[in-house]
Design a protein around this motif. Structure first.
Motif, PDB file in Angstrom:
ATOM      1  N   SER A  22       0.856  -1.187   0.000  1.00 37.99           N
ATOM      2  CA  SER A  22       0.000   0.000   0.000  1.00 37.99           C
ATOM      3  C   SER A  22       0.898   1.245   0.000  1.00 37.99           C
ATOM      4  N   HIS A  23       2.061   1.093   0.596  1.00 36.69           N
ATOM      5  CA  HIS A  23       3.074   2.147   0.543  1.00 36.69           C
ATOM      6  C   HIS A  23       3.497   2.408  -0.906  1.00 36.69           C
ATOM      7  N   GLU A  24       3.692   1.300  -1.658  1.00 33.19           N
ATOM      8  CA  GLU A  24       4.103   1.384  -3.059  1.00 33.19           C
ATOM      9  C   GLU A  24       3.086   2.141  -3.909  1.00 33.19           C
ATOM     10  N   VAL A  25       1.830   2.077  -3.493  1.00 30.43           N
ATOM     11  CA  VAL A  25       0.792   2.781  -4.241  1.00 30.43           C
ATOM     12  C   VAL A  25       0.664   4.211  -3.718  1.00 30.43           C
ATOM     13  N   ARG A  26       0.780   4.350  -2.411  1.00 33.75           N
ATOM     14  CA  ARG A  26       0.579   5.669  -1.814  1.00 33.75           C
ATOM     15  C   ARG A  26       1.669   6.661  -2.241  1.00 33.75           C
ATOM     16  N   ASN A  27       2.901   6.162  -2.316  1.00 34.17           N
ATOM     17  CA  ASN A  27       4.016   7.038  -2.708  1.00 34.17           C
ATOM     18  C   ASN A  27       3.783   7.793  -4.009  1.00 34.17           C
ATOM     19  N   LEU A  29       1.087   8.362  -5.516  1.00 34.88           N
ATOM     20  CA  LEU A  29      -0.087   9.237  -5.412  1.00 34.88           C
ATOM     21  C   LEU A  29       0.284  10.544  -4.701  1.00 34.88           C
ATOM     22  N   THR A  30       1.098  10.418  -3.661  1.00 37.15           N
ATOM     23  CA  THR A  30       1.531  11.610  -2.928  1.00 37.15           C
ATOM     24  C   THR A  30       2.359  12.530  -3.825  1.00 37.15           C
ATOM     25  N   LYS A  33       0.116  14.262  -6.289  1.00 39.36           N
ATOM     26  CA  LYS A  33      -0.616  15.329  -5.614  1.00 39.36           C
ATOM     27  C   LYS A  33       0.254  16.585  -5.527  1.00 39.36           C
ATOM     28  N   GLU A  59       4.063   8.762 -12.542  1.00 42.41           N
ATOM     29  CA  GLU A  59       3.804   8.269 -11.184  1.00 42.41           C
ATOM     30  C   GLU A  59       2.489   7.489 -11.124  1.00 42.41           C
ATOM     31  N   ALA A  63       1.711   3.514 -10.050  1.00 43.54           N
ATOM     32  CA  ALA A  63       0.691   3.045  -9.097  1.00 43.54           C
ATOM     33  C   ALA A  63      -0.220   2.019  -9.784  1.00 43.54           C
TER      34      ALA A  63
END
Ligand code: ADP
Ligand code: MG
Length: 229
Positions: A22-27, A29-30, A33, A59, A63
């Motif tokens: 989930s970190h791999e996806v969140r990074n 996305l952040t 943003k 990016e 994701a």
């Protein structure tokens, strides 16, 4: 046996890495943003805008790839267990992967046996086969041939997926299934990990034969469904 134990070791870590995925996806996305916020600046030049858009899209692609390889793995146990007609499942998979194969000049040849049923979850079997087939296609950058065979062997449904791609050496084969192991520029290193965990959940077995420069064959076998089961 040592090999088998190593394989089991790998599987043990699988549940622990759910968080890191989930970190791999969140990074990404952040990061995306951040770029979108930067684009609010009215003084941006066209060139800067273009750059931020490209970074953002890259990016988001990252994701998306992670989610594609990981998709059904998010639920580690089997939920919708049913009797699966392996022939039908393979037909479905071929339909899904054929456009990707054609795009890469890969011809898929299918040979099937009649009426082989196994127990499991269709979606998970799809994810598992798609990840293996995708890797096979990606191993043939100049195009090539992929053979998918289904037959009954020792009371099991055996699915072999053979490519004529770059192949792997012993060490590379050993590392298959290890989270984040990838040799590709845009790889996630999640595909085979998902494959191994799904096969384990379905009480199946996987064997890999490969030769550098010649190609690779993945052989999956699953217990046949018992009648009235
Ligand atoms: P990814 O495809 O994102 O790299 P995978 O877990 O699906 O991650 O695969 C891990 C690695 O295993 C690949 O990067 C590749 O080096 C190797 N591999 C898997 N399948 C094959 C294959 N059919 N032929 C050659 N190498 C393969
Ligand atoms: Mg892959």
């Amino acid at each position: 046996l040592a090999k088998e134990l190593r394989r089991l070791e790998k599987l043990k870590t699988v549940s622990e890495i759910a968080a890191s995925i989930s970190h791999e996806v969140r990074n990404p996305l952040t990061v995306t943003k951040g770029f979108i916020q930067l684009m609010r600046d009215p003084d941006l030049t066209e060139k800067q805008k273009e750059l931020y858009i490209n970074f953002s899209l890259e990016e988001l692609d990252r994701a998306e790839r992670t989610i594609t390889d990981y998709l059904t793995f998010a639920k580690p146990s089997l939920h919708n267990i049913e009797i699966l007609d392996v022939n039908k499942e393979i037909d479905y998979i071929i339909k899904v992967v054929n456009p990707f194969a054609l795009l890469n000049n890969v011809h898929i040849d299918v040979q099937k046996d009649d009426d082989l049923s196994i127990v499991g979850e269709g979606e998970k079997l799809h994810q598992c086969l798609i990840n293996i087939i995708k890797n096979g296609i990606e191993s043939m950058p100049e195009g090539g041939k992929m053979s998918i065979h289904l037959k009954e062997k020792n009371g099991k449904a055996a699915i072999s997926i053979r490519d004529t791609g770059v192949g792997m050496n012993e060490e590379q084969i050993e590392r298959l299934g290890t989270p984040f192991y990838t040799t590709k520029d845009k790889g996630t290193g999640l595909g085979t990990m998902v494959v191994y965990s799904i096969i384990k959940a379905m009480r199946g077995d996987i064997k890999v034969e490969s030769e550098v420069g010649k190609g690779t064959c993945f052989i999956l076998s699953f217990p046949l469904a018992v009648e009235n089961d």
